[in-house]
Write a protein that holds these residues in place. Structure first.
Motif, short mmCIF file in Angstrom:
data_model
loop_
_atom_site.label_atom_id
_atom_site.label_comp_id
_atom_site.label_asym_id
_atom_site.label_seq_id
_atom_site.Cartn_x
_atom_site.Cartn_y
_atom_site.Cartn_z
N ILE A 271 0.81 -1.13 -0.04
CA ILE A 271 0.06 -0.05 0.07
C ILE A 271 0.89 1.10 -0.08
O ILE A 271 1.74 1.38 0.68
N GLY A 272 0.54 2.30 -0.90
CA GLY A 272 1.21 3.43 -0.77
C GLY A 272 1.31 4.30 -1.74
O GLY A 272 0.95 5.43 -2.02
N ILE A 273 2.13 3.68 -2.84
CA ILE A 273 2.62 4.62 -4.18
C ILE A 273 1.55 5.16 -4.88
O ILE A 273 1.49 6.59 -5.31
N ASN A 274 0.57 4.48 -5.16
CA ASN A 274 -0.60 4.82 -6.07
C ASN A 274 -1.28 5.92 -5.33
O ASN A 274 -1.79 6.88 -6.03
N LEU A 275 -1.40 5.80 -4.14
CA LEU A 275 -1.98 6.69 -3.25
C LEU A 275 -1.63 8.27 -3.26
O LEU A 275 -2.24 9.38 -2.90
N VAL A 276 -0.16 8.09 -3.27
CA VAL A 276 0.59 9.45 -3.47
C VAL A 276 0.64 10.04 -4.61
O VAL A 276 0.30 11.29 -4.89
N ASN A 277 1.04 9.12 -5.88
CA ASN A 277 1.18 9.82 -7.05
C ASN A 277 -0.06 9.99 -7.55
O ASN A 277 -0.19 10.84 -8.73
N SER A 278 -1.17 9.53 -7.21
CA SER A 278 -2.53 9.96 -7.92
C SER A 278 -3.06 11.06 -6.90
O SER A 278 -4.27 11.64 -7.43
N ILE B 74 8.28 1.09 -1.21
CA ILE B 74 9.73 0.73 -1.46
C ILE B 74 10.27 2.45 -1.29
O ILE B 74 9.19 3.37 -1.66
N HIS B 75 11.59 2.68 -1.56
CA HIS B 75 11.98 4.12 -1.68
C HIS B 75 11.75 4.58 -2.99
O HIS B 75 12.24 4.07 -4.08
N LEU C 34 5.80 -5.35 7.14
CA LEU C 34 7.05 -5.38 6.46
C LEU C 34 7.59 -3.91 5.94
O LEU C 34 6.68 -3.46 4.97
N ASP C 35 8.28 -3.56 6.40
CA ASP C 35 8.81 -1.93 5.89
C ASP C 35 9.39 -2.11 4.31
O ASP C 35 10.29 -3.09 4.25
N GLY C 36 8.73 -1.34 3.33
CA GLY C 36 9.15 -1.46 2.05
C GLY C 36 10.72 -1.20 1.99
O GLY C 36 11.30 -1.42 1.09
N LEU C 37 11.22 -0.38 2.93
CA LEU C 37 12.67 0.23 2.70
C LEU C 37 13.58 -0.99 2.76
O LEU C 37 14.73 -1.02 2.43
N THR C 38 13.16 -2.30 3.48
CA THR C 38 14.21 -3.29 3.48
C THR C 38 14.13 -4.25 2.19
O THR C 38 14.91 -5.10 1.99
N LEU C 39 13.22 -3.67 1.42
CA LEU C 39 13.15 -4.35 0.03
C LEU C 39 14.11 -3.58 -0.83
O LEU C 39 14.65 -4.13 -1.75
#
Length: 376
Positions: free
Chosen positions: A231-238, A272-273, A335-340
């Protein structure tokens, strides 16, 4: 050559099969959900068969598959490469092929318009396979809608058994869908599923991981032994919602999944970052630079005080939500996406278009996910 009907017994990774006038169209959302899709982007994404494959057992040395591929043409953008079909024998790559023609979908990103022109049926041919009894899989292109017209072999075909492997159901954005991956088995979920020895059902939808209730209901109703939601990137970039709406939407999405899977291991994965959106909200804009497509954030970081979302904000909220819910849901994990893929990875393996990982980075993320999510 013998023709075998293409039925659900032979197709894995699809939620629904639509019988059309020309063939069988795999879908990654059920018909009821498709009736509620609000835009062409998701309609296109869910029909692209990321993670979908034909699977059968046979002694055949020759396999032919007739398909109608949908070629995407973006106005003003260089042509896209043809989608890749991969044939695996007993889990090992044994062939790759593409078709150069099919239906054509022309997309104008300036106004969002789309138009389709019908095209021909084309045949994929895989010859010289070993003649012993074997499991064969044909992975369909992760980013190219494909109608299946006919399957032919030089001996009989039987449905394959999954060997007792668990089913992993995953939902995410275009990164999970496989954007910028080179092959269907090279998307990070496909890499992770192969390493973990699980059956993948990939509900990663380009541009459309937006906490849609119909997606949550589809996950609720899909059999699974392991579930993850990224969850996350599409909520931000849209720029789809503010913090006030985001928190209850996450709870509602998880509540719906839990209606059908009350005790199934459920993993919530944060983004992820992505440097352009770490501290800068959306919307995200598209630009051409040196003939290449790139993305940029257009929001104002100061607007986060009014509830606009950034990736940093979303990671903090997801960690808090999972911590609170796990007090009564012991099978829920974060799971923190930054670990990926983190900031250091960005320096070593930058995102080519500022948003999506390249093929090598997909493999890196898949390897890390397999270790962090499946290794107990």
């Amino acid at each position: 050559m013998l023709t075998t009907p293409i039925t659900s017994d032979l197709v894995r990774g699809a939620v629904d099969l639509e019988r059309t006038e020309r063939g069988v169209l795999p879908h990654r959302l059920p018909a009821r959900a498709r009736q509620q899709i609000p835009d062409g982007q998701l309609a296109m994404a869910e029909s692209q068969p990321s993670g979908v494959r034909l699977a059968f057992r046979t002694t055949a040395t020759l396999v032919e598959l007739d398909v109608i591929a949908t070629k995407r043409v973006y106005v003003g953008v260089p042509p896209r490469p043809d989608g890749v079909y991969e044939l695996l024998v007993d889990g090992s790559l044994a062939g790759r092929a593409s078709v150069a023609e099919g239906d054509t979908l022309t997309i104008d990103m300036t106004d969002g318009s789309m138009r389709t022109q019908p095209g021909p049926v084309r045949t994929l041919r895989f010859a010289g396979l070993p003649g012993d009894e074997k499991d064969v899989e044909i992975w369909l292109p992760h980013d190219e809608t494909t109608q299946l017209v006919a399957l032919r072999t030089d001996t009989t075909v039987h449905s394959a058994q999954n060997g007792g492997r668990k089913t992993w159901l995953h939902h995410g954005s275009s990164i999970s869908h496989g954007s910028n991956a080179a092959t269907p088995t090279g998307t990070w979920p496909a890499v992770a599923s192969a390493l973990a020895g699980v059956e993948l059902v990939n509900l990663g939808f380009g541009g459309s991981a937006l906490l849609d209730p119909f997606t949550a209901r589809a996950m609720r109703d899909t059999p699974a032994d392991l579930i993850s939601v990224k969850i996350g990137i599409n909520l931000v970039n849209s720029d789809a919602m503010r913090l006030r709406a985001f928190v209850p939407a996450v709870h509602g999405f998880l509540d719906t999944i839990r209606e059908g899977h009350p005790t199934t291991p459920l993993l919530v994965v944060s983004p992820i970052h992505c440097a352009i959106h770490e501290h800068t909200p959306g919307p995200c804009a598209v630009a051409m630079s040196d003939g290449k497509l790139r993305f940029k954030a257009t929001g104002d970081p100061a607007e986060t005080a009014a509830g606009k979302l950034t990736l940093t904000t979303i990671r903090g909220e997801l960690a808090r939500i999972v911590k609170e819910r796990s007090a009564t849901d012991p099978n829920l994990r974060y799971l923190d996406g930054l670990t990926l893929y983190g900031e250091a990875d960005q320096a070593a393996m930058p995102l080519p278009d500022e948003l999506h990982p390249d093929a090598a980075t997909h493999r890196l993320i898949g390897e890390r996910f397999a270790r962090l999510a499946f290794d107990d």
